[in-house]
Motif scaffolding. Structure first.
Motif, PDB file in Angstrom:
ATOM      1  N   VAL A  56     -17.888  69.910  30.569  1.00 17.28           N
ATOM      2  CA  VAL A  56     -18.495  68.582  30.713  1.00 17.28           C
ATOM      3  C   VAL A  56     -19.101  68.144  29.381  1.00 17.28           C
ATOM      4  O   VAL A  56     -18.911  67.006  28.944  1.00 17.28           O
ATOM      5  CB  VAL A  56     -19.554  68.574  31.842  1.00 17.28           C
ATOM      6  CG1 VAL A  56     -20.380  67.292  31.812  1.00 17.28           C
ATOM      7  CG2 VAL A  56     -18.878  68.760  33.194  1.00 17.28           C
TER       8      VAL A  56
ATOM      9  N   ASP B 243     -20.203  58.370  33.588  1.00 20.12           N
ATOM     10  CA  ASP B 243     -19.456  57.723  34.675  1.00 20.12           C
ATOM     11  C   ASP B 243     -17.949  57.897  34.507  1.00 20.12           C
ATOM     12  O   ASP B 243     -17.236  58.181  35.473  1.00 20.12           O
ATOM     13  CB  ASP B 243     -19.792  56.234  34.747  1.00 20.12           C
ATOM     14  CG  ASP B 243     -21.189  55.959  35.268  1.00 20.12           C
ATOM     15  OD1 ASP B 243     -21.799  56.875  35.871  1.00 20.12           O
ATOM     16  OD2 ASP B 243     -21.670  54.831  35.071  1.00 20.12           O
TER      17      ASP B 243
ATOM     18  N   ASN C 278     -16.988  61.608  35.144  1.00 19.64           N
ATOM     19  CA  ASN C 278     -17.085  61.901  36.583  1.00 19.64           C
ATOM     20  C   ASN C 278     -15.963  61.224  37.355  1.00 19.64           C
ATOM     21  O   ASN C 278     -15.374  61.819  38.260  1.00 19.64           O
ATOM     22  CB  ASN C 278     -18.444  61.471  37.142  1.00 19.64           C
ATOM     23  CG  ASN C 278     -19.528  62.471  36.839  1.00 19.64           C
ATOM     24  OD1 ASN C 278     -19.274  63.645  36.646  1.00 19.64           O
ATOM     25  ND2 ASN C 278     -20.755  61.996  36.782  1.00 19.64           N
TER      26      ASN C 278
ATOM     27  N   THR D 273     -12.724  63.120  36.738  1.00 16.93           N
ATOM     28  CA  THR D 273     -12.789  64.422  37.396  1.00 16.93           C
ATOM     29  C   THR D 273     -12.624  64.284  38.909  1.00 16.93           C
ATOM     30  O   THR D 273     -11.848  65.014  39.538  1.00 16.93           O
ATOM     31  CB  THR D 273     -14.113  65.128  37.059  1.00 16.93           C
ATOM     32  OG1 THR D 273     -14.203  65.277  35.642  1.00 16.93           O
ATOM     33  CG2 THR D 273     -14.204  66.485  37.729  1.00 16.93           C
TER      34      THR D 273
END
Length: 146
Positions: free
Chosen positions: A49, A68, A71, A74
């Motif tokens: 990350v 954002d 995420n 992912t």
């Protein structure tokens, strides 16, 4: 296993064009994720990350937008992997082309047309389309300064 995926998902930050780098990340993650069991909060996944956030920040993303975007990518990849695993390898199981071809033509004419014509049934093409669309949207947001 969680650590292994985390170590290999995001490459070390080099200097690839942003969209190309994230496309590779998305495809790499899809290939490596065959399970969804728990939040992957390990040193390896946290390192991944952090590397992804560094890549996005280097590409001009403000921190919140970088979080954002990473995420979103992912979660899309995990969802895609879960859906593909759910369909399985059966050529006649629920969700397979054979199974879809047996649906009621009056109720599902567009689904049947898709199966019969092959339109939208290529999983790899669908994945690439979605990742590229996400990346195009992220780039547009960055240009707008949102």
């Amino acid at each position: 296993m969680v650590d292994d995926v985390g170590r290999h998902v995001l490459p070390p930050v080099t200097d690839p064009p942003l969209a190309h780098g994230l496309k590779e990340v998305g495809h790499d993650l899809l290939v490596r994720v065959h399970w969804i069991v728990r939040p992957a909060v390990t040193p390896a996944t946290l390192d991944a990350v952090e590397a992804g956030l560094r890549m996005l920040r280097a590409g001009g993303f403000p921190l919140g937008m970088a979080v954002d975007a990473l995420n979103s990518l992912t979660l899309f990849v995990l969802g895609h992997a879960a859906a593909e695993v759910g369909i399985g390898t059966s050529s006649s199981g629920p969700g397979s082309p054979d199974w879809l071809a047996s649906l009621d033509a009056d109720r599902y004419p567009l689904l049947l047309e898709s199966v019969r014509s092959g339109a939208g049934v290529d999983d790899a093409a669908r994945f690439t389309f979605a990742v590229e669309s996400l990346l195009d949207g992220f780039a547009a947001q960055l240009v707008r300064g949102s």
